[in-house]
Design an enzyme around this catalytic site. Structure first.
Site, PDB file in Angstrom:
ATOM      1  CG  LEU A 201      -1.732  -1.270   1.470  1.00  0.00           C
ATOM      2  CD1 LEU A 201      -2.586  -1.112   2.710  1.00  0.00           C
ATOM      3  CD2 LEU A 201      -2.581  -1.630   0.260  1.00  0.00           C
ATOM      4  CB  CYS A 202       1.068   4.263   0.178  1.00  0.00           C
ATOM      5  SG  CYS A 202       1.638   5.977   0.040  1.00  0.00           S
ATOM      6  CB  THR A 203       5.875   4.648   0.455  1.00  0.00           C
ATOM      7  OG1 THR A 203       5.279   4.745   1.754  1.00  0.00           O
ATOM      8  CG2 THR A 203       5.716   5.972  -0.267  1.00  0.00           C
TER       9      THR A 203
ATOM     10  CB  THR B 263       4.581   3.866  -5.033  1.00  0.00           C
ATOM     11  OG1 THR B 263       4.548   4.180  -3.637  1.00  0.00           O
ATOM     12  CG2 THR B 263       5.478   4.865  -5.765  1.00  0.00           C
TER      13      THR B 263
END
Length: 312
Positions: A98-100, A118
């Site tokens: 998730l995300c970074t 990302t």
């Protein structure tokens, strides 16, 4: 029970961690997933202290491993976390970031030769640091089968709902989305950015158009029909659609038809031919073609997979 393990370490982003916890650990998902937090010791997530239930070695026993975003992308992710995520994938786990959290997967070598994304603000860094990764900066999430990545914040929720949909079908994902009071589905290929937020009904030309279309999916609608309803030219309609949804009118319409077909396959005994008519696909052949391209399986196989779960 399918075990979902959240890999936690100091510096994780609390929103992404919380989103995954809410999707897989609460409401109807409690009947489908066993959710565990895995880490080496108590970790600080934002201003909160999180106490893992198991150590990182337990990731290798999970069916799905989720790596939330972490704050400091300027330093290498913790070596023990990277090694545990790699070992889990080698043991057969499905791994999602998730995300970074994508930087952890990249450091583990799981994104080499694969498409990934990302948060838009960090896609350039990810591409420069890991040149073997095919970084896509303009999508909400990327599904490579056993390895998945999402953009930031709300896109992390989109990916979590996508995993529920893959595992248990559209009706199940809709139930989770209703509990969280969020839209049940956004395509992974939709743009991270739209220049205008998704409108409330009535405050934008497309605000009235969307429910009008969804009530008429059984009809052979064209772009011209949509433009006429919105009282604008087809070109202007296309600009508004791109700004609001990140995609084209036809692609959006096709997605709604396929999602409606998924729901009907899950909750009715209607034939594929009848569902094709009810979703505006016209023929079973057309439905099978678009359904296979979008969902990845044939309608009959989808029904066999998810019908019993939906009834339960």
């Amino acid at each position: 029970m399918h075990t979902v393990a959240l890999a936690v370490t100091d510096g994780m982003l609390h929103l992404e961690l919380s989103l995954a916890y809410e999707v897989f650990g609460g409401g109807p998902a409690e009947d489908w997933y066993e959710l565990v937090l895995c880490g080496q010791e108590a970790v600080r997530v934002g201003r909160f202290l999180v106490e893992p239930e198991r150590d990182l070695d337990a990731l290798a026993q999970a069916g799905t491993v989720i790596v939330p975003g972490w704050a400091d992308i300027d330093v290498d992710p913790p070596a023990d976390l990277v090694a545990a995520v790699r070992a889990a994938h080698e043991a057969g786990a499905r791994v999602a970031s998730l995300c970074t959290g994508a930087f952890v997967l990249a450091a583990a070598g799981l994104l080499d030769g694969r498409r990934a994304t990302t948060h838009w603000a960090h896609t350039g860094v990810l591409a420069a640091r890991h040149p073997r990764v095919e970084v896509h900066p303009d999508v909400l999430y990327v599904d490579n089968g056993s390895v998945l990545t999402s953009a930031g914040k709300a896109a992390a929720l989109d990916l979590c709902l996508h995993l529920v949909r893959r595992d248990h079908g559209s009706s199940a994902a809709n139930a989770v989305a209703r509990r969280l009071v969020v839209p049940p589905h956004r395509e992974g290929g939709q743009a991270q950015f739209v220049t205008t937020p998704v409108p409330e009904r009535g405050d934008h030309p497309l605000g009235e158009l969307f429910p009008w279309v969804l009530a008429r999916l059984d009809q052979p609608l064209t772009v011209e029909d949509l433009a006429r309803r919105a009282n604008m030219s087809a070109r202007n309609l296309g600009r508004h659609f791109r700004a609001v949804t990140g995609t084209t009118p036809l692609r959006w319409l096709l997605t709604q038809r396929v999602r409606r077909a998924q729901e009907l396959l899950e909750v009715t005994d209607d034939s594929v031919e009848r569902i094709a008519a009810a979703t505006g696909m016209g023929t079973a052949t057309t439905l099978r073609r678009h359904f296979g391209r979008t969902v990845g399986v044939a309608p009959d196989a989808y029904r066999r997979t998810f019908r019993a779960r939906t009834r339960a």
